[in-house]
Design a protein around this motif. Structure first.
Motif, PDB file in Angstrom:
ATOM      1  N   UNK A  12      45.609  43.246  28.536  1.00 33.62           N
ATOM      2  CA  UNK A  12      45.938  42.981  29.769  1.00 33.62           C
ATOM      3  C   UNK A  12      46.369  41.436  30.089  1.00 33.62           C
ATOM      4  N   UNK A  13      48.332  41.276  30.141  1.00 39.23           N
ATOM      5  CA  UNK A  13      47.624  39.130  30.099  1.00 39.23           C
ATOM      6  C   UNK A  13      48.188  39.406  31.460  1.00 39.23           C
ATOM      7  N   UNK A  14      49.470  40.447  32.409  1.00 36.15           N
ATOM      8  CA  UNK A  14      49.273  40.392  34.085  1.00 36.15           C
ATOM      9  C   UNK A  14      48.363  41.312  34.403  1.00 36.15           C
ATOM     10  N   UNK A  15      48.187  40.319  35.797  1.00 31.36           N
ATOM     11  CA  UNK A  15      47.344  41.571  36.272  1.00 31.36           C
ATOM     12  C   UNK A  15      47.450  40.846  38.255  1.00 31.36           C
ATOM     13  N   UNK A  16      47.248  42.324  38.820  1.00 32.01           N
ATOM     14  CA  UNK A  16      47.777  42.055  39.890  1.00 32.01           C
ATOM     15  C   UNK A  16      46.403  42.352  41.251  1.00 32.01           C
TER      16      UNK A  16
END
Length: 338
Positions: A176-180
């Motif tokens: 994963x590279x886009x984490x919220x």
């Protein structure tokens, strides 16, 4: 109520002998001690707490400061409080629960009275207004939480910065590279509450090291607020493939809303939480999580404060519990092509 004199008559000894047996201040023969203790048990005698406090300058009470705030997840706070109470009883101490938001005023009240022999403080902020008073207080104090400056303080806490880093590392390892991050209510960050700020620091620092894009949004935890927060996140970062949740009340609404939007967990979206095991394990999709060890935190705080009361402990010590990540069903490899 049974009196000390009645115990003395029952045991066939003087009242002073009963007092010495109960206080341990003088050496009493084993036979006499056994006779007195037998009479105490048979009659159901309990020493008067007020008289005992006057005689010994001790109350055998520990004050526990746990403000009841609507923006906090109270089951966790109460689990820690219950752990404190249970551990205290094993040492012969009772708990005086202070639930108001009095802050420094409550510390002054405890320090200026014989209400308690020591104080345990919860809901610790990075720049907590209670800290100067706790540092100068004559009574022992232990914090369940970590302020920005721990000088002169005894603290026990989960290493929340390491917990945040652990979550980021796990998701990065899954591609994963886009984490919220769905965080606590905004007021928790406005107060600079230690556990929330430190988790966020750990997440940000490890994300920077790993080249992840991290977006943090506070959330009240209700279904409506989670819905609005989720929409905002996907509007801002449509490529988000994973969430870190540090808000127990938000976990079930988040999973339900992701399902309603056609996003499967963990096939399309991964979710990792920082929360108690019972919250993670009983979610609609069992959550991979870093546990908040409420029982151990409460027990360790009591052990520290008892050691101080008995002159065995330091008034400056920091115990950080190592976080552990438990794998369940909510996190998987990032979808192909992201």
């Amino acid at each position: 109520m049974v009196t000390l004199a009645e115990v003395a008559r029952h045991a066939g000894v003087s009242a002073s002998t009963v007092s010495y047996v109960l206080s341990g201040k003088r050496s009493i023969s084993a036979a006499t001690r056994e006779r007195v203790e037998s009479s105490v048990r048979q009659l159901g005698y309990h020493p008067n707490a007020g008289a005992r406090a006057l005689a010994s300058s001790k109350s055998n009470i520990i004050a526990l400061m746990v403000p009841l705030r609507t923006d906090m997840y109270m089951p966790v706070m109460m689990e820690i409080a219950m752990a404190v109470a249970t551990a205290a009883r094993t040492h012969g101490y009772d708990i005086l629960l202070l639930t108001g938001e009095e802050g420094a005023q409550a510390v002054r009240r405890i320090e200026g009275s014989a209400l308690a022999d020591a104080v345990i403080v919860m809901d610790v902020e990075l720049d907590d207004e209670r800290l100067p008073l706790l540092r100068s207080a004559s009574r022992p104090a232990v914090l369940i939480g970590l302020p920005a400056d721990t000088t002169g303080l005894t603290c026990v806490d989960l290493d929340f910065a390491a917990a945040g880093a652990l979550c980021a590392q796990h998701l990065a390892d899954l591609g994963h590279r886009e984490i919220a991050v769905i965080g606590e209510a905004a007021a928790v960050y406005e107060r600079r509450t230690g556990f929330a700020e430190r988790t966020l620091t750990g997440l940000r620092e490890r994300s920077n090291e790993l080249g992840l894009r991290l977006l943090h949004r506070p959330c009240e935890g209700s279904y409506a607020s989670v819905s609005a927060t989720l929409s905002r996140i996907f509007d801002e970062r449509p490529g988000t493939t994973a969430f870190v949740v540090q808000n127990e009340a938000a976990t079930d609404p988040l999973l339900a809303l992701l399902r309603q939007s056609g996003r499967a967990v963990p096939e399309d979206i991964s979710v990792v939480a920082v929360c108690p095991d019972q919250v993670a394990a009983h979610a609609s999709v069992p959550l991979t999580s870093v546990a908040v060890p409420a029982q151990e935190m409460g027990r360790r705080a009591v052990e520290q404060v008892i050691a101080q009361i008995e002159g065995r402990g330091s008034d400056e010590e920091v115990v950080l519990l190592k976080p552990e990540l438990t794998l369940r069903d909510s996190a998987a490899q990032a979808p192909a092509g992201v």
